[in-house]
Design an enzyme around this catalytic site. Structure first.
Site, PDB file in Angstrom:
ATOM      1  N   LYS A 195       0.867  -1.184   0.000  1.00  0.00           N
ATOM      2  CA  LYS A 195       0.000   0.000   0.000  1.00  0.00           C
ATOM      3  C   LYS A 195       0.897   1.226   0.000  1.00  0.00           C
ATOM      4  O   LYS A 195       1.982   1.219   0.591  1.00  0.00           O
ATOM      5  CB  LYS A 195      -0.895   0.025   1.242  1.00  0.00           C
ATOM      6  CG  LYS A 195      -1.669   1.335   1.426  1.00  0.00           C
ATOM      7  CD  LYS A 195      -2.317   1.441   2.792  1.00  0.00           C
ATOM      8  CE  LYS A 195      -2.910   2.833   3.005  1.00  0.00           C
ATOM      9  NZ  LYS A 195      -3.539   2.994   4.326  1.00  0.00           N
ATOM     10  N   GLU A 240      -7.819  12.517  12.564  1.00  0.00           N
ATOM     11  CA  GLU A 240      -6.976  11.373  12.925  1.00  0.00           C
ATOM     12  C   GLU A 240      -6.060  11.729  14.092  1.00  0.00           C
ATOM     13  O   GLU A 240      -5.159  12.576  13.965  1.00  0.00           O
ATOM     14  CB  GLU A 240      -6.149  10.917  11.720  1.00  0.00           C
ATOM     15  CG  GLU A 240      -5.477   9.588  11.945  1.00  0.00           C
ATOM     16  CD  GLU A 240      -5.319   8.788  10.655  1.00  0.00           C
ATOM     17  OE1 GLU A 240      -4.748   7.702  10.703  1.00  0.00           O
ATOM     18  OE2 GLU A 240      -5.781   9.259   9.602  1.00  0.00           O
ATOM     19  N   GLU A 284      -7.123  -1.554   2.922  1.00  0.00           N
ATOM     20  CA  GLU A 284      -6.373  -0.340   3.222  1.00  0.00           C
ATOM     21  C   GLU A 284      -6.395  -0.070   4.726  1.00  0.00           C
ATOM     22  O   GLU A 284      -5.370   0.283   5.335  1.00  0.00           O
ATOM     23  CB  GLU A 284      -6.981   0.838   2.453  1.00  0.00           C
ATOM     24  CG  GLU A 284      -6.292   2.161   2.699  1.00  0.00           C
ATOM     25  CD  GLU A 284      -7.019   3.324   2.045  1.00  0.00           C
ATOM     26  OE1 GLU A 284      -6.768   4.465   2.463  1.00  0.00           O
ATOM     27  OE2 GLU A 284      -7.845   3.093   1.133  1.00  0.00           O
ATOM     28  N   GLU A 428     -11.591  11.366  -4.521  1.00  0.00           N
ATOM     29  CA  GLU A 428     -11.456  11.332  -3.063  1.00  0.00           C
ATOM     30  C   GLU A 428     -10.584  12.484  -2.570  1.00  0.00           C
ATOM     31  O   GLU A 428     -10.886  13.119  -1.553  1.00  0.00           O
ATOM     32  CB  GLU A 428     -10.863   9.994  -2.622  1.00  0.00           C
ATOM     33  CG  GLU A 428     -10.698   9.870  -1.117  1.00  0.00           C
ATOM     34  CD  GLU A 428     -10.102   8.539  -0.699  1.00  0.00           C
ATOM     35  OE1 GLU A 428      -9.266   8.529   0.227  1.00  0.00           O
ATOM     36  OE2 GLU A 428     -10.457   7.504  -1.297  1.00  0.00           O
TER      37      GLU A 428
END
Length: 441
Positions: A195, A240, A284, A428
């Site tokens: 990833k 986050e 992910e 996105e």
């Protein structure tokens, strides 16, 4: 490492900082909302870390620590500890966020010229669970009566709107960024990485110099579940939480896997279900959670890693989210718990902002992304004298140009896996630019 002239110095040795924390009544008529903390700020270099009406705001500069390179976190903590060795502290409140406090913001990459900065403010106002306090940090010669908010608060001038905003391509234009993502997917399919997180920037120019408080108010009002921050020109509302360390307990909120909201509640419920069952997004997310759990494991005697994520709704997007928690290993002898900054350094960069495996993903980002991230996607937050504190990841954010407050860089990044579609990732990234576009509107 460098320490600015704002640090109290006598003959090369720091003079003692005198730190006083007292209970504080916020201005009459204040409501339990983030705005009444942000309303205390003046326009000059405001510092902020607020969420759902609680948090910290600060102004002034008692000391400034600038660091660079791969040891920037350790160098910053060492300088902070040196300041604390000479501090005289009187704390009448004794809550997380009282006593000596420093705000920090650090570059994503070890080699970035952005490095990192720790700012020790002169005045801090905090609130937690209905209790508020005032902290002042000063040199011994500046001592006076016990501090009162009305005596140390800057003159209140309402923030003015920035006027019209023009947006232009950043280091890589939108069409070219499709090729960047395609190269990332190719690297994954060839086995180079599992990833990778690829980001892009957009330049904004406001009609009038940006008063940071304007943006902070709009972010705190619309994105109440996020941590609205302002540290040395980095402003944003991050969803986050890289790490919170408080009295031996640690928490990290991991986000990875995103879908844009439609604005229709019924449709968004359907999209939430799609997200929760998307193999691409779950893959992910698993990479991101695993990277955080592994990084925290050496410091914890026990931890809790959720089996499945929950869907976190924000005004512009839906995220897959997991809260990883742990109990720090009990100190032995003279050893102490690692500080929140040390934990942030151990966690950075997570798979949520870099990729897996970490070193291979970082190398791929350097090779194909086409820009210096600066302090985007790096740790941002605060810590205190006991090392406890809160550090977010600088996301949904912008960097205000030091020389021209009409210019900003806005950032957005997307996690790329083998099943990623470049056009979908571009869409996105545009959704993730919405918070700062809203903040400037």
């Amino acid at each position: 490492m460098s320490t600015s002239p704002s640090t109290p110095v006598t003959g090369g040795v720091p003079r003692p900082l005198v730190v006083r924390t007292v209970p504080c009544d916020l201005p009459a008529g204040a409501v339990p909302d983030a705005d009444d903390l942000l309303d205390l700020l003046g326009p000059d270099a405001p510092l902020a870390w607020v969420r759902r009406g609680d948090g910290l705001v600060a102004w002034g500069e008692a000391a400034r620590i600038e660091v660079h390179g791969p040891d920037r976190f350790a160098d910053a903590e060492r300088a902070w500890r040196q300041l604390l060795e000479h501090a005289i502290v009187r704390d009448e409140v004794r809550l997380p966020g009282t006593g000596p406090i420093a705000f920090g913001s650090f570059a994503f990459d070890d080699d970035s010229p952005a490095g990192g900065v720790v700012v020790v403010p002169r005045v801090v106002v905090g609130r937690r669970d209905g209790r508020a306090w005032l902290t002042t940090l000063s040199a011994p010669g500046e001592l006076g009566p016990l501090p009162r908010l009305r005596d140390v608060a800057p003159r209140h001038v309402p923030p003015a709107a920035p006027g019209e905003v023009a947006y232009t391509d950043g280091a890589v234009d939108a069409e070219s960024w499709l090729d960047v993502v395609a190269r990332g997917v190719a690297a994954i399919r060839s086995g180079e990485v599992e990833k990778v997180v690829l980001a892009r920037d957009v330049h904004a120019r406001t009609q009038h110099p940006l008063d940071v408080r304007w943006a902070l108010h709009r972010l705190a009002d619309r994105y109440r579940s996020c941590w609205t921050f302002s540290v040395d020109g980095m402003i944003g509302a991050t969803p986050e939480l890289l790490v919170r360390s408080e009295r031996g307990l640690v928490t990290s909120r991991v986000l990875a896997g995103t879908i844009r909201r439609t604005g229709d509640d019924d449709a968004d419920m359907g999209r939430a279900a799609i997200l929760a069952h998307s193999s691409k997004d779950l893959e992910e997310h698993e990479y991101a959670v695993t990277s955080v759990a592994r990084a925290l494991a050496p410091f914890c005697s026990s931890s809790n890693v959720p089996d499945l994520p929950f869907v976190l709704p924000l005004p512009n997007v839906l995220h897959l989210a997991s809260d990883v928690t742990g109990v720090l290993t009990a100190p032995q002898g003279d050893d102490a718990h690692p500080s929140s900054l040390a934990l942030a350094a151990a966690l950075h960069p997570t798979a949520a902002v870099c990729g897996t495996p970490t070193q291979a993903a970082r190398a791929l980002i350097t090779r194909i992304e086409g820009m210096d991230r600066g302090r985007y996607a790096g740790p941002v937050g605060w810590f205190g004298a006991d090392g406890d504190g809160e550090w977010g990841i600088a996301l949904r954010c912008a960097e205000v140009d030091r020389d021209d407050p009409r210019r900003l860089r806005l950032f957005a990044g997307c996690g790329v896996v083998a099943a990623s579609d470049p056009a979908a990732e571009l869409a996105e990234s545009r959704a993730k630019l919405d918070p700062m576009r809203h903040a400037l509107s």
